[in-house]
Design an enzyme around this catalytic site. Sequence first.
Site, PDB file in Angstrom:
ATOM      1  N   HIS B 325       0.811  -1.220   0.000  1.00  0.00           N
ATOM      2  CA  HIS B 325       0.000   0.000   0.000  1.00  0.00           C
ATOM      3  C   HIS B 325       0.840   1.264   0.000  1.00  0.00           C
ATOM      4  CE1 HIS B 325      -3.242  -2.768   1.006  1.00  0.00           C
ATOM      5  NE2 HIS B 325      -4.054  -1.841   0.566  1.00  0.00           N
ATOM      6  N   GLY B 326       2.101   1.138   0.377  1.00  0.00           N
ATOM      7  CA  GLY B 326       2.955   2.317   0.330  1.00  0.00           C
ATOM      8  C   GLY B 326       4.153   2.188   1.219  1.00  0.00           C
TER       9      GLY B 326
END
Lengths: 80, 476
Positions: B325-326
């Site tokens: 997701h990051g």
Amino acid sequence: MNPFEKLQAIFQEVFDDPELEISPETTANDVDGWDSLSHVNLILAVETRFHITFSQKELMTFQNVGDLLAAIETKIQPGS
Amino acid sequence: MFFHSLSFALFLGVVLSVFYLTPRKGRWLVLCMASVVFYSFLGVPHLLLALGSLSVFSFLGARWIENRPEKTRKRVFTLSVVLDLSVLLLVRYLPFLTRNLSALLHLFFPSLPVGSTPVLVSIGVSFYVFQVISYLADVYLEILPAEKHFGYFFAYVSFFPKLLQGPIERGKALLPQLHAPHSMSPERIRQGFILVLWGLFKKLVVADRLAQFVDPVFSNVEGFSGLPLLVASYYYALQIYADFSGYTDIARGVAKWFGIDLTPNFHHPYLAVSIPDFWRRWHMTFSRWIMDYLFKPLQMRFRTWKTWGIVLALVITFLISGLWHGPAWTFIFWGFMHGVYMSVAVLFRSFKKPSKGKAKRKDRPQLLSIFFTFHLVVASWIFFRAQSVGDGFYVLGHMFAPSSLRGISLFSFGMRITDFFSLVAGLLLWGVGSFWVPKMLEQGKKRYWVFQYTLVVAIFLLGVIGRGNEFLYFRF
């Protein structure tokens, strides 16, 4: 006992159901309790009883009992 | 160019016109060009270069894999996946790695300067990489034949409605649809309108309204305690669902107009009765991906450790999911929480015989399970949204403390009273529509126009119009 009968006995034991009958078309959806957890137990039981080891790729491609049985039959020595 | 902008509506009108005016054999080219133009409008430097190289590596890798001896297939598959992951690492995760590594080195060698590298591409690449890896894996596992035509392959991986936030499409689901003749039937037009309007409603009426409360609280959590933190946590759980599923609905609706069915991504996730059940309902194309391409191979690799092997596989799978997701510790912590939740579910079950356990679980009150599962999910979303893991713990630790409303009504905090009533009306409509929309997609024209008009009126009357808030999952 032929490989199919031996496999059926393993299924009955792993899924704790002496009445359980499998066919080559049987999938995880058809057997009560056949999920990720019990699948590991099933594969381990098959590998131990048949004295074989599946490759990672084989394990990823089994879609039904027929695929599993075919992989077993290619690995076992005749008469074992 | 966001989905909920006038420029996207104009762009879509032009692309659809060109698409249906072009002979069927050449439509892949229209889709490829539309995707390239769409990405160019995003104004993200290096994005096209990153996506182009991922497409070329994966297309060539898959062609090379086919019809080769197993040893070569495995090597080429591994090499292609490593190349794809290297692109992702280079454009997205290098600054995170450099920062953390140099901070670690700094502890031992204080004289060393703290290094930094720029983020080259911040959006879109993660979804793209997941798709190309699943394509390579399916070709390697002989589930899917390699695509022979680069144009169709590029149209599949880069199809603009789904690229930035999914659904993460498998080759076997999308490639045959791109090869088949596209048809624009009245039924598809109608379904497209239902999905696009429903997605816009969720984004503009629900998600962006909730953001008015959530954003100020989470951007300065230590300025609050008690009720605002509690309410913001619940609101965020609703906001991310409305926002993300809204985007997916718009993507699915737009795809319908091109004659393409994208895979549904959500199925009432907050009605899940357990965390494994939640993952069967939330971001379904993502959870199937991580289960098929991460969890299962890991589970099988650790199979001799039985239940503990499954636990290890789950924790690793969800840690990677968080990181996907990051590049931030908050996402990694969120993933870790879900890894732990799933492991507890597995360990708890392992103490019972599966078949008997199944019968027992049916007797358990469903409402209690839904309530408990929802709250576990809300707790994890706090870390997903927080600016740091410390902020997340602050929110958890202070949400039941005395409230810091300082004489301000909770209703008017960050919201005018009219905004609050717009939110309540929006939430009610969302609740009703969630059960109505799937039926309407299946059942023909019954009450179709009433629904469309209601949504249009609701969007203009209750929506947060003109702020141009981006979609939350846009940045992943």
